[in-house]
Design an enzyme around this catalytic site. Structure first.
Site, PDB file in Angstrom:
ATOM      1  CB  CYS A  20      -0.754  -0.001   1.060  1.00 55.62           C
ATOM      2  SG  CYS A  20      -1.937  -1.263   1.471  1.00 55.62           S
ATOM      3  N   GLY A  25       0.989   0.318  -5.284  1.00 57.30           N
ATOM      4  CA  GLY A  25      -0.332  -0.461  -5.138  1.00 57.30           C
ATOM      5  C   GLY A  25      -1.040  -0.314  -6.273  1.00 57.30           C
ATOM      6  CG  ASN A  60       2.637   0.977   3.620  1.00 56.03           C
ATOM      7  OD1 ASN A  60       2.499  -0.198   3.407  1.00 56.03           O
ATOM      8  ND2 ASN A  60       3.861   1.759   3.294  1.00 56.03           N
ATOM      9  N   GLY A  61       1.006  -1.416   5.816  1.00 60.61           N
ATOM     10  CA  GLY A  61       1.951  -2.340   6.768  1.00 60.61           C
ATOM     11  C   GLY A  61       1.167  -3.659   6.860  1.00 60.61           C
ATOM     12  CE1 TYR A  77      10.486  -4.398  -8.166  1.00 59.93           C
ATOM     13  CE2 TYR A  77       9.198  -4.701  -6.339  1.00 59.93           C
ATOM     14  CZ  TYR A  77       9.460  -4.921  -7.781  1.00 59.93           C
ATOM     15  OH  TYR A  77       8.353  -4.969  -8.464  1.00 59.93           O
TER      16      TYR A  77
END
Lengths: 464, 464, 464, 464
Positions: free
Chosen positions: A10, A37, A112-113, A258
């Site tokens: 996310c 995302g 996010n997570g 990445y």
């Protein structure tokens, strides 16, 4: 469908402005965070009385485009979310932000997570009679916050109380119907989160690249465990820290390898520089005799610059990427095994024919894509292909939000170094060492989580 | 809406196979030629008795995707078309291929180029009682061919007769209901056209990149004025030439500068090498003291490699391109003039801050985009920006298929060199010379049309 | 998919106004003619210089809706078309109107009917080098007209010349780029066509119901073989007749039985009255002892009124029709054979339970629907069901535009009267006699084509 | 957009089967209940472990069609919902069923009605820390039930506890993840709810018409205040009653007047018969000298049958309804005020010209539609129009789920009887008396709520 690539979960973005165009700028912010995302997107806008949210499966521009924004109100405060993977039954239901109405107001939460104790928290909330509509961690987070805001009779205290109960990775951006924008980063700082400022207020973003593109100046990273509260374009609280940190982890090093965009700066280190440095370290650790260096587009490009600079071997453009393929259907021809790879990434014969090539990529997951790319280079006339990987062998699944394949499918778990090299058809194969990777990222202000390379300590399994 | 970029008109692709999967492979071929036209796509398949065609406005995958191919029959012969601009009243009506039924069969015609005497040919056909449904050149071409096939009682003779009447730019691929695939390139060779071969037959393509990605080996370019006929996967006629060549032109040099994909080889010269050489020539003609070289993505990238190699100034990645923007709506913020440019192309501060930059791009049309890009670099900390353009000043509209702005809008017609440099905010500005450009492309087997830089001779205006 | 119902081919509508809102009113007109064709719709507008056409597969409001009309220009002259069946390869290509550009202008042609010599005309045109893009009769008609306009150097003379060559059924409405609106009805008058007038000009319509709903007063029917020309809202030619009439036919009697809307008046006879009279004749020919009369919605309703009035048996509402089903998917349950019929048409137990019912319908094609409807009435408690059909047994396919099943599938060809009665589960079955049907329609000004009941004379097969 | 018609809120449908095709049959059931709500539809299926729900804005077939059902699992238990109006901010969020996960399972709740104390219940739940995502009553209902199931540790006891707290109108169908199907009807029985049985199990439906069309035999109505529980196709609890009934109301009489389908039987009275009787009563109360009776399609049709039967004045079809208009855009012509009405409902001149007409409709809300319809009849040649309304003057808004205009817009509040008659252009106007209406519905087993005609007693305002 599992692909041969890592997936991030996310991105989050939030605004607290003195003007009322929060929705539109959040949309632009999400466009710049789309790489984190692609499966769903949502925006919630607080117009000081209520919170209106629109979200759906699809890319940001598919969900909102020009027409979609019309359905969002004017407002000074907004949060946005892009979502990758589809945990839970229904992708639509699990797209954020989650809007929750509690006793005295509403909050919209973007997350996010990955929460490692979400099942336990979910069950505890249910025992209070609280129910759930969707299956994602994010709904648990928003419910927990709403519950504690109600109990604490204060949105800030409620967020602190709830955040102290969360375990795992979480970068949160929360808008309240009272125009507060609250940002929280977990005590390990697994996922990035930063603040930007402009003449019209503050932005919170997963990555700094979205600050640039939306006209906000980078102010600073939110610290691990820190809570920041902004209202009407002014910071009203910062520096408050969550109580504890059970895991002894840090920033996910794959953000540098990445996930993040190279134009982002995370916790003091430019992602571009980190990747360049990885290429430098790779060249030091794995020098080869070669004619040219090239990177696999787009994820190996920056490390290829570094390898070239360190080794003196000239950089060339080894591939042409088809800018239009995206998620297009590709007709499966009977006569050619590799059509999908070639349609996306065609070797540039003019620059690689007859050459000994250093090919730089960020990681090898299953190995199937690497195999096709090496073969396409050889078919196009490459004399030798030396594969250089800017991360150590990838061997462990992640509890903190990276959606990777099951461990049995990871090639580094099934084969020896030499077997991998033969399998992908390379003439040699070099992985950066973990120390080399850490050296490349040494300017980062935080320690790292490198669990995907080193495996889990026992104590961090409590939540699963 | 006019953008600040040149547009190409079309791509053509055709197959004559011994198997029946022509439709699917043509689809893949068009995916690789999508850069030559994004406004419409079509495929026509001959199954030896009839020809079925599907076409619509939109990208190739939007028109066909997985479901769209279902509506196309199995067949050994197919032609495909992607279209850029919307001359005529209705974009849908003018997308190719055009299917025409005449006395003894049907043909499907795909056309890349611009016919300069189309109005005259259209009127002559109408005098024979022939009527038209659409407004494009391509319908005139297909009608003319069908008319002469009927008159000549031979599809090959009809194509030759008709092609000899055409003036201007035309690369044609024609499928007949008798399974013939006929390729024609105009006597000047304005637009590229080449042949590829595989175990299952022959392909004709605007560019060789589509041969690579579809598993065909490049055989040769079709010569200017040549007609090639393939049937059931075998060449049955080649080397036949059209009679005359009134214009004294050649291959459009902008194919090397901008239109073609760098992994294509056109008339003996790799597009990548041509652009690299342009960078080399630019460095010779316009040496500057600078710290780094970077290219505007994606069109200036290859020339930047050349400039760096020649000058010894290191190449850096100066921008990050948002891979997801495409044709997305971007919210127009009041607070930042350049949001659209930054959302698409964000300067990479880590590599350019405090640097003197050589910035390489392929052309300047109106100058507005260049101005925004230079400003974004300066805002991101660049000390100096030296703009290098790999084509001479662009001053004349094109009769042969390049859809450019009206001449009054071309900045090179309105301003002096110094004025342009100031307007775009660069510290210096260098255009490659026409001689330099020709030197860079000297390995091309054909002479060039450089009308857009040099203007028209009187004699070539006959058709307009 | 073949359904158990007859299908009409098309409707046509045209306007010649003194104001410029021809497109919008044509859209309304087509909405009122939607019952004559639901598979495609198109509108062409002449704005005195050119003709712009928009058409697509789908219902009128799906093709145009509010947004679709935006793409049509303002103009005084327009023609519209709705299309039912999909002869030819591609439904989209065969939707009208067809726009054709010839030497001195453009025409848009909308066609209702079936040309019996179209293959011959097509071949003759091809011998002149004329080609075709689609496969429908309508393209042949428009090409033939354009050819003869070119040859005759007059749009009116060209239309007359071309129309004299056509055989079969044709009601045409043609708009020219010189603002002429030309209406043609074939010499037999197979399909209806009428003229309406308002303060702002004239309308031509397949049925008078569209005149009512668009605010035009019915003026008169166009006579068989007549050509009417209107320009700028004024009739400039009328009464001109086509030369010959080889078939000795007349108006398709199924227009009264089933195709037309009951609020239309065709050739002097109200469709409602015709159907009411059919019910009266049925009651005279097939008196039964029954408690109630009801009609199959919607096509048997008017005849049920007539049967009730003549017999004195009270009319009841026997069914409730689901207004929302339309073309909806219906889930095929394993436990109930007749779910699709019941979902569309549920018997109204309150009015039929324990009753002897006269059930009136317009025709029996395969018999499967009749069987299900009779069974549903019996299941709902009907004591007896006497089926009355307001047309004679249907036994022959039609060359003039009615899209019926192949003759082998017509139940009246496979079974005797008693077998049909048993098959559909009725207690008795009565078909109106051909004489009775003609009596019911005796106020019609034209003779009738009754070929579908009586079969073809040899002489009318020339065109096939 | 407010139209000139009453709106119902919702329909509910549920299944408990011994086979696993609950989703598909629920879809068919919703198709038959579509008249009760066209703005959204949803289906939730329990497959004994979990509950999966799909819902969206749109008609049932738009939301599910053939493809949409694919996303629903096989299962024996399902509930469905269609929704009309869009209370709350977002129509999508407020479409049912609502799925709620609590401590030991999940429930899906579909609700028809209006809760008068929802704000109070919402606030009480929030004080327990429970939060809300949407704004509808239905979410409050499902939350309240989930809360009390958790507290009571029993799904049945929880439903009873929660239902006893609800005030207002509610017909509920609830599926649990343990395969229970629970139906609840409020103590007044404001909204209908009935049970049907087939070989494969039980169905619960808002109206019996959906039982017929899905192959279930009507068993009985659920009694006011009753709770019925079905599991695995067997009734495991029935006859249990809710505790109290504060309002002294009954079944909404508008179910008979307008909302329900005429083929439904509600609380012992056929809707068709009720409407027929209303026509009979109208003819008794308001006899007129007239030539024909006709009903406004579709809502006045059954009462017209009754008026005709009682008065002996023959029934005719006065209008033709365009079956294809639905929600189509209609082009607003400048030349004709009533185009929208005529396009939907065209007078049938053949049956009304020169006639004195009794026109029967169910109600007059604002009066604008009635005015247009009367005018269209007069324009089509009607000599006199006597308007007969099968409900008393409509003067009060409704707290129990009927979405009517604000009281100021109700014509019966603004004008006298004579003024209304003049306004709509009728020659006379007759409303049925409340006593007449009750007489027409005297076979109904329940008392009625007639608040919209008589106004509110003070005591029922507690909840608002």
């Amino acid at each position: 469908m599992k692909t041969d690539k890592l997936k991030e979960e996310c991105a989050v973005f939030g605004l607290s402005l003195t003007t009322d165009e929060a929705a539109g700028i959040t949309y632009n912010g999400l466009l710049s965070l789309q790489h984190r995302g692609q499966e769903g997107a949502g925006i919630a806008v607080s117009n000081s009385r209520s919170i209106i949210c629109r979200k759906d499966a699809g890319l940001v521009n598919e969900v909102f485009g020009e027409g979609g924004l019309i359905n969002l109100p004017k407002g000074q405060t907004a949060v946005g979310h892009t979502r990758y993977s589809t945990t839970g039954n229904s992708s639509k239901e699990n797209v954020g932000p989650f809007v929750t109405e509690y006793l005295t107001g509403r909050i919209a939460t973007a997350h996010n997570g990955n929460i490692t104790n979400s099942k336990q928290l979910r069950d505890e909330l249910k025992e209070h009679g609280i129910h759930f509509n969707a299956t994602s961690d994010s709904e648990v987070v928003s419910s927990l916050i709403a519950y504690h805001i109600t109990m604490e009779k204060s949105s800030i205290q409620g967020v602190i109380k709830a955040s102290n109960l969360l375990r795992g990775a979480f970068s949160l951006v929360i808008a309240t119907s009272k125009n507060k924008l609250i940002a929280v980063r977990d005590p390990n700082g697994f996922r990035p989160l930063c603040i930007g400022k402009s003449a019209i207020g503050y932005a919170i973003s997963s990555e700094s690249c979205a600050l640039d593109t939306c006209g906000f100046e980078f102010v600073r990273d939110i610290l691990p465990g820190e809570i920041v509260v902004i209202r009407n374009g002014e910071i009203i609280l910062e520096g408050v820290k969550l109580e504890k940190k059970e895991e002894n982890k840090g920033l996910c090093i794959f953000e540098y390898v990445y996930f993040a965009r190279p134009d982002s700066v995370i916790d003091g280190l430019s992602v571009y520089n980190a990747r360049f440095n990885m290429g430098v370290e790779l060249a030091k650790e794995h020098p080869v005799k070669a004619d040219v260096v090239c990177g696999v587009l787009d994820s190996g490009l920056e490390a290829a610059f570094g390898y070239s600079a360190q080794s003196g071997i000239p950089l060339v453009q080894g591939f042409v990427k088809n800018r239009y393929i995206g998620r297009s259907f590709i007709y499966p021809t009977q006569t050619q095994r590799d059509s999908a790879v070639l349609l996306k990434l065609n070797p540039l014969a003019a620059s690689i024919k007859g050459k000994r090539i250093v090919l730089v990529d960020d990681s090898i997951v299953r190995g199937t894509t690497s195999e096709k790319i090496v073969r396409s280079l050889k078919n196009a006339g490459a004399k030798e292909v030396h594969m250089m990987i800017s991360s150590p062998p990838f061997r462990f699944t992640c509890h903190y939000g990276t959606d990777i394949d099951c461990e049995e499918n990871l090639i580094a778990n099934r084969m020896s170094h030499d077997e991998i090299c033969r399998k992908i058809g390379a003439d040699s194969l070099g992985y950066i060492s973990l120390d080399g990777l850490k050296t490349a990222c040494s300017e980062c202000a935080l320690p790292f989580c490198t669990t995907c390379f080193t495996g889990y300590d026992k104590e961090c399994h409590y939540g699963q």
